[in-house]
Every structure is written in C-alpha cells, then in structure tokens.
Design an enzyme around this catalytic site. Structure first.
Site, short mmCIF file in Angstrom:
data_model
loop_
_atom_site.label_atom_id
_atom_site.label_comp_id
_atom_site.label_asym_id
_atom_site.label_seq_id
_atom_site.Cartn_x
_atom_site.Cartn_y
_atom_site.Cartn_z
CB CYS A 90 -0.90 -0.01 1.23
SG CYS A 90 -1.85 1.51 1.40
N1 MHO Z 1 -5.82 -2.07 3.11
C1 MHO Z 1 -5.96 -0.76 2.55
C2 MHO Z 1 -5.08 -0.61 1.36
C3 MHO Z 1 -5.11 0.75 0.80
S1 MHO Z 1 -3.72 1.01 -0.07
C4 MHO Z 1 -3.88 2.49 -0.83
C5 MHO Z 1 -7.40 -0.57 2.17
O1 MHO Z 1 -8.06 -1.56 1.91
O2 MHO Z 1 -7.87 0.56 2.11
O3 MHO Z 1 -3.72 0.02 -1.13
#
Ligand code: MHO
Length: 154
Positions: free
Chosen positions: A12
């Site tokens: 992420c």
């Molecule tokens: N686990 C996070 C990841 C966001 S990142 C920008 C979510 O599901 O929002 O990939």
C-alpha cells in the site's frame, strides 16, 4: 544539490510514501501506478488486480545527502520483501515488491543489496523483490497523495 529519481513498490503506497518522506535528502515523493500495461489507470482499476500495475512511490532525492544504497536499504526495511504479491493484509499483484531502477548504476546497487540481505540470514524466506527498469509512472489521484499526513495517522 544533485537531484535523482528512484521508484519503489512495497505494498500500500500510503505508508511507503510517508516512510520515504521522513528520510533526509528525500525532496519529494509521489504515489502512483507503474509496471503494468494500462494507460492512465485509476485506483479502482488497479485494485481490480487486472491492470498489471503495482502501487508505487516515485521519489526525488538529493544524492549529495542520501545515497541510492541508503534508499534501497530503507525500502527493504519498511516492508516484508519475502511475501509474493502480498504485504501484510493487502493481497494482490498491485502490492508486490519491486525496485524500478532508472539506470545501470541503480540496477547494480539494487541487485547487490538484495543479494547481501538474502545472504545475511535476516529473512526466513527468500526475497522475492523484482528489479526491473522504470517505465511510465502514472500519478495516483490527489486524495492518495500525502494520505497519512492528510488523515493524521501515525
Ligand atoms: N488495506 C488498505 C489498502 C489501501 S492502499 C492504498 C485498504 O483496503 O484501504 O492500497
């Protein structure tokens, strides 16, 4: 001042960006998508795991203040480079670990650090980080830029 670029994918991109911004010598960090084959992808498209893109961070740094080797070390320290297409709870090829090198010198340093870490016994499993040439980098939507700063996490 000797400005250079570096591009990394380590899961992420919110956290990756926040981490790199804290390193002295890093001038700016932009989150985006790269390594895939869809032009101007959206976050939604990348999340579908069908664009081939990885969530990535492109950094501008002053190589008089921080070396590429230090950035690569920081990159390895901020994530787990042994989990294919996964970073913690985030699963999918968009979360894969990649060093996108911008020149031959960066490629060599990246390969060298990866090898050293693999041999160091630090990790229980082999490092799966890809080391591939940087290609077109698509800046992510504005609400993803400086996400942690805006939302005051951490
Ligand atoms: N686990 C996070 C990841 C966001 S990142 C920008 C979510 O599901 O929002 O990939």
């Amino acid at each position: 001042m000797n400005e250079k670029k570096a591009t990394f994918a380590a899961g992420c991109f919110w956290g990756v960006e926040a981490n790199f911004r804290n390193i002295p010598g890093v001038i700016d960090a932009v989150v985006g998508y790269t390594g895939g084959d869809v032009e101007n992808p959206t976050y939604h498209m990348v999340c579908s795991n069908k664009t081939g893109h990885a969530e990535a961070v492109q950094i501008r740094y002053d190589s008089d203040k921080v070396t590429y080797r230090e950035l690569v070390r920081a990159f390895f320290d901020l994530h787990d480079p042994t989990t294919p297409n996964r970073q913690g709870p985030d699963v999918g090829s968009q979360y894969r670990s990649v060093i996108f090198y911008h020149d031959e010198q960066q490629r060599k340093i990246a390969e060298q650090v990866k090898k050293e870490l693999n041999q160091s016994g630090k990790y229980r499993y082999p490092i799966v980080t890809g080391i591939i040439p940087a290609e077109e980098f698509y800046k992510a939507e504005e609400y993803h830029q400086r996400y942690y700063a805006k939302h005051s996490y951490r």
